[in-house]
Design a protein around this motif. Structure first.
Motif, PDB file in Angstrom:
ATOM      1  N   SER A 562      71.050  13.862  55.355  1.00  0.00           N
ATOM      2  CA  SER A 562      70.433  13.739  54.032  1.00  0.00           C
ATOM      3  C   SER A 562      69.536  12.506  53.953  1.00  0.00           C
ATOM      4  O   SER A 562      68.516  12.509  53.244  1.00  0.00           O
ATOM      5  N   GLN A 563      69.895  11.469  54.724  1.00  0.00           N
ATOM      6  CA  GLN A 563      69.042  10.287  54.750  1.00  0.00           C
ATOM      7  C   GLN A 563      67.692  10.589  55.389  1.00  0.00           C
ATOM      8  O   GLN A 563      66.663  10.027  54.982  1.00  0.00           O
ATOM      9  N   ASP A 566      65.769  12.210  52.700  1.00  0.00           N
ATOM     10  CA  ASP A 566      65.420  11.209  51.686  1.00  0.00           C
ATOM     11  C   ASP A 566      64.252  10.349  52.153  1.00  0.00           C
ATOM     12  O   ASP A 566      63.319  10.060  51.394  1.00  0.00           O
ATOM     13  N   TYR A 570      60.691  10.255  50.386  1.00  0.00           N
ATOM     14  CA  TYR A 570      60.120   9.009  49.867  1.00  0.00           C
ATOM     15  C   TYR A 570      58.735   8.759  50.458  1.00  0.00           C
ATOM     16  O   TYR A 570      57.831   8.269  49.778  1.00  0.00           O
ATOM     17  N   THR A 597      66.176   9.457  41.815  1.00  0.00           N
ATOM     18  CA  THR A 597      66.344   9.733  43.249  1.00  0.00           C
ATOM     19  C   THR A 597      65.536   8.771  44.095  1.00  0.00           C
ATOM     20  O   THR A 597      66.023   8.231  45.103  1.00  0.00           O
ATOM     21  N   ILE A 601      66.867   6.079  46.889  1.00  0.00           N
ATOM     22  CA  ILE A 601      66.397   6.058  48.275  1.00  0.00           C
ATOM     23  C   ILE A 601      65.860   4.685  48.636  1.00  0.00           C
ATOM     24  O   ILE A 601      66.139   4.153  49.730  1.00  0.00           O
TER      25      ILE A 601
END
Length: 608
Positions: A562-563, A566, A570, A597, A601
């Motif tokens: 998920s990072q 993200d 971003y 969100t 992040i």
């Protein structure tokens, strides 16, 4: 004298023998045979004097031949008869002398009986007892010597049997084990044999893993230094080099598999013989209480030994796993290590129903350590891609699917990559075949094929973004320059720390075609992708493969995955949405959620 006269008469031996052979067989019957009656009954009704005389002469000749033969035999045996008669006469004389001696002995005995006193008789009795006791002492000493010899022979026999029993642990042989068990049964030490067998299995595990690891350490060291042989197994594992780590692990698991397979076949042997004994008992054979007790003891010992042996295997493999830092391994190599351990845990579950908590914990530690380092490197790599991304379309075919990427091939595989296709069981029924049943007669579930990387070309890129050669040709005529392509994207990126080529970089020819594909984009129903997007998709595939193989850290992996998204999200916002006012877009609640969100992040990834 008559016999002598008969013998002195000239005769033809052959003619006499023919006369004797011509005698009717009835004349050689028992003494109750009446010869006169027999001859009279043979007479014809009408008598002929000449024939009767001729027949009478024939009988006389036969009688004379028989008499002569008897005389010959008597005279021939006469010397032997005379000699035997002399022996009989001599024996008779000896018997008479013996009778005289016995008579004199009895007379003298009566005199001695009357002449000796009771004290003299007592002395003789004591002397007799003394002689008997001396003989008894000799016999007892002989028995003691025999007993000591028996004990020594039993000890020597048990030593030899113990050596034979220890050979079962690495290479089970039915005939060999049957003979050893029969020998222990004759000695009445079946329980002792089972205790010794478990000790040998424990020792076999220790010796096996030590010798395997020692062999690789000495091979990699390249010298004959004996210092490694004096090291403890835990210290020895720290000297395994990264290049030899996977082959050593595979050989380690193969050797341990042989030990566990031998134990499995040992249990099968005892179960088979217990069933045969039970069948014999039901058919009327006598089963002693001691035999039943031994069978129960052996069964419990074997069942308890399953967990004990698997625990020893886990501890040895755990020590090996934690002896090397796996964070420096390539991704494919680390996945291969996980695959081997996963197969080993499958063996443990089939062996004794264990969930292999020890192995799971050790591989979890290594996996978390590896994945943190791997994830950190992938984020740096993603940052580099984003910094050099030109945000132009990556031409892929209209039927593009993530399953066409190498990183998602594992989703189509139904077998473990460490197993040869030739070793895959051919399922003919719905019954699941265990590894022990599959490899009981030969082979090994940890046999590694030559580790060749998949060299297949991913057929996901469209031909310059066009579905026809005419479109490609016209596009080349109008756009044939790559001068606006950044230098960073003209070369492949290879991570210096892990040696991975983490993505399949888009080639120079593909980069040329990006603008050309813009002209026919509306004509081709293809996904809208950039080079960086494709890279993120590949990373997601690798992370999913990690989750599939290693369930205990799946939560951590999906968090890191998920990072990735993200970070990518971003970056998209930074490049394309930062200068726009979110309030002016009319997104409402969505804008608020998006802002939240992005703030999250930035705090968790960007500002770190």
């Amino acid at each position: 004298e008559e016999f002598r006269e008969l013998r002195e008469q000239p005769s033809d031996p052959q003619a006499e023998q023919e006369l004797i052979n011509s005698i009717e067989q009835v004349y050689f019957s028992t003494d109750s045979f009446d010869i006169v009656k027999y001859e009279l009954e043979k007479l014809p009704p009408v008598l002929n004097l000449q024939e009767l005389e001729e027949y009478r002469d024939k009988l006389k000749q036969q009688q004379a031949a028989v008499s002569k033969k008897v005389a010959d035999l008597i005279l021939e045996k006469q010397p032997a008869y005379v000699k035997e008669l002399e022996r009989v006469t001599s024996l008779q004389t000896g018997l008479q002398l013996a009778a005289v001696i016995c008579t004199n002995g009895r007379r003298h005995l009566n005199i001695a009986k009357e002449g000796f006193t009771q004290a003299s008789l007592g002395l003789l009795a004591n002397q007799r007892k003394r002689q008997l006791l001396i003989g008894l002492l000799k016999s007892l000493r002989t028995i003691k010597t025999l007993q000591r010899t028996d004990v020594r022979l039993s000890e020597m026999l048990e030593e030899q049997l113990d050596v034979a029993l220890s050979k079962i642990c690495k290479n089970f042989d039915i005939n060999h084990y049957t003979k050893v068990q029969q020998a222990y049964r004759l000695l009445g030490k079946t329980q002792t044999a089972m205790d010794q067998l478990h000790m040998h299995f424990t020792q076999a595990i220790h010796n096996t893993v030590f010798q395997v690891v020692l062999g690789y350490v000495e091979l990699c060291a390249g010298n004959t230094d004996t210092k490694f042989q004096k090291l403890q197994y835990k210290d020895l594992c720290t000297h395994v080099t990264p290049d030899s780590y996977i082959p050593c692990l595979a050989d380690l698991c193969k050797a341990l598999w042989e030990v566990m397979l031998s134990y499995y076949r040992t249990m099968e042997w005892h179960e088979k013989h217990d069933n045969e004994d039970a069948t014999s008992a039901s058919e009327g054979s006598n089963m002693t209480e001691e035999t039943n007790f031994d069978r129960g003891y052996i069964k419990k010992k074997l069942e308890h030994g399953l967990t004990r042996i698997w625990q020893d295997v886990q501890l040895k493999v755990k020590t090996y796993l934690l002896g090397t830092d796996l964070s420096i391994f390539k991704y494919d190599d680390f996945i291969f290590v996980l695959d081997i351990i996963s197969r080993l845990m499958q063996v443990g579950e089939e062996f004794c129903g264990s969930k292999s908590e020890v192995l799971q914990e050790s591989i979890r530690k290594q996996s978390v350590n590896y994945f943190k380092n791997y994830h950190r490197t992938r984020l740096d790599e993603l940052r580099m891609f984003l910094e050099n991304e030109t945000w132009e379309l990556c031409p892929v075919k209209s039927n593009f699917s993530i399953l066409q990427l190498h990183e998602f091939k594992f989703m189509e595989q139904t077998r473990s990559p460490s197993v040869s296709p030739s070793k895959q069981p051919v399922s003919t029924s719905s019954k699941t075949v265990t590894l022990f049943e599959q490899y009981c007669s030969g082979g090994n579930p940890f046999e590694i094929q030559v580790n060749q990387k998949d060299e297949e070309t991913e057929d996901v890129l469209a031909s310059n973004g066009y579905e026809s050669d005419e479109q490609e040709k016209s596009a080349y005529q109008e756009y044939d320059s790559d001068s606006d392509v950044p230098e960073e994207l003209k070369r492949d990126y290879v991570d210096e720390q892990t040696g991975d080529a983490p993505v399949k970089s888009v080639s120079r020819e593909t980069l040329k075609s990006r603008k050309k594909s813009d002209y026919s984009l509306n004509k081709v129903n293809a996904p809208i992708l950039t080079n960086t997007t494709l890279n993120v998709v590949r990373l997601v595939g690798k992370y999913m493969q990690m989750m599939n193989i290693l369930k205990p850290i799946a939560f951590d992996v999906i968090h890191f995955m998920s990072q990735l998204f993200d970070y990518y999200l971003y970056a998209i916002y930074t490049f394309f949405g930062r200068n726009d006012s979110l309030e002016s877009t009319g997104l409402g609640l969505s804008s608020s959620r998006l802002r939240t969100t992005l703030n999250r992040i930035q705090e968790s990834l960007i500002d770190l």
